[in-house]
Design an enzyme around this catalytic site. Structure first.
Site, short mmCIF file in Angstrom:
data_model
loop_
_atom_site.label_atom_id
_atom_site.label_comp_id
_atom_site.label_asym_id
_atom_site.label_seq_id
_atom_site.Cartn_x
_atom_site.Cartn_y
_atom_site.Cartn_z
N ASP A 45 32.93 30.43 43.12
CA ASP A 45 34.18 29.68 43.08
C ASP A 45 34.30 28.91 41.76
O ASP A 45 33.40 28.15 41.39
CB ASP A 45 34.23 28.70 44.26
CG ASP A 45 35.65 28.38 44.69
OD1 ASP A 45 36.57 28.70 43.93
OD2 ASP A 45 35.82 27.82 45.78
N SER A 94 41.77 27.79 44.50
CA SER A 94 40.91 28.71 45.24
C SER A 94 41.69 29.54 46.25
O SER A 94 41.32 30.69 46.52
CB SER A 94 39.81 27.92 45.97
OG SER A 94 39.00 27.23 45.06
#
Length: 208
Positions: A45, A94
């Site tokens: 991430d 995200s």
């Protein structure tokens, strides 16, 4: 079927009319060799070029602008880069970036697995099938979802969920129990969204 498609929509309201058109190309990959038995998708991430460069410097060192070594990913036979901008913002988050990986379609900031609409209910926007759903539906494959964060967080949730807002943790867990979206294995945090309201630490409003 493969080809170039255009989708045109027009909306008429008392305040006036608006229309729009979107072009989309469908391609079919020509498979060569043996069919993959398993697919493992790893995602770091926030792991863009700056983060990878920092990892290379910290792990291998650098002198006068020259790295002392390369990361394993630097030495792979094939490597590509992906632009992660959303449909409504250059800076991604995200939710819509992972959604793009999982569906092949761009989405809006904070959205995953949906095309943003005007519906005030964040859980009823038009959905886009994820690779999780596609593999379960078409191949009957088992799906595992493993994360170092809460399983309701945007990155792991975008594998199967379809909310307009990434903060819909409880709805995301309802969707996680829906046939076609339910994984065979979940590993991660997020206990507060899993336990009923009667238990200490729950963020739920029901006893499910």
């Amino acid at each position: 079927r493969p080809g170039a498609y255009s989708v045109y929509a027009r909306v008429d309201t008392p305040a006036g009319s608006t229309d729009g058109e979107v072009a989309h190309e469908v391609v079919v990959a020509r498979s060569q060799g043996r069919r993959a038995k398993n697919v493992i998708f790893f995602l770091g991430d926030g792991m863009g070029a700056p983060a990878i460069t920092a990892a290379r410097i910290l792990s291998k060192g650098i002198t006068e602008g020259k790295y002392h070594g390369l990361l394993e990913m630097d030495q792979m036979d094939y490597r590509g880069t992906v632009g992660t901008s959303g449909v409504d913002s250059i800076a991604t988050d995200s939710a819509n970036s992972m959604s793009a990986y999982m569906t092949g379609h761009k989405s809006s900031v904070n959205a995953m697995g949906v095309y943003e609409a005007n519906d005030p209910d964040p859980n009823t926007h038009p959905r886009v099938e994820t690779i999780h759903e596609l593999l379960q539906r078409s191949r009957g494959m088992a799906i595992g979802n493993v994360t170092t964060t809460e399983i309701q967080d945007a990155t792991p949730a975008a594998v199967f969920a379809h909310p307009r807002r990434r903060s819909e943790y409880i709805e995301i867990m309802y969707q996680a129990l829906t046939p076609g979206q339910q994984a065979d294995v979940f590993l991660g945090g997020g206990r507060a969204s899993l336990i009923p309201r009667s238990e200490t630490g729950s963020r739920r409003s029901d006893d499910r």
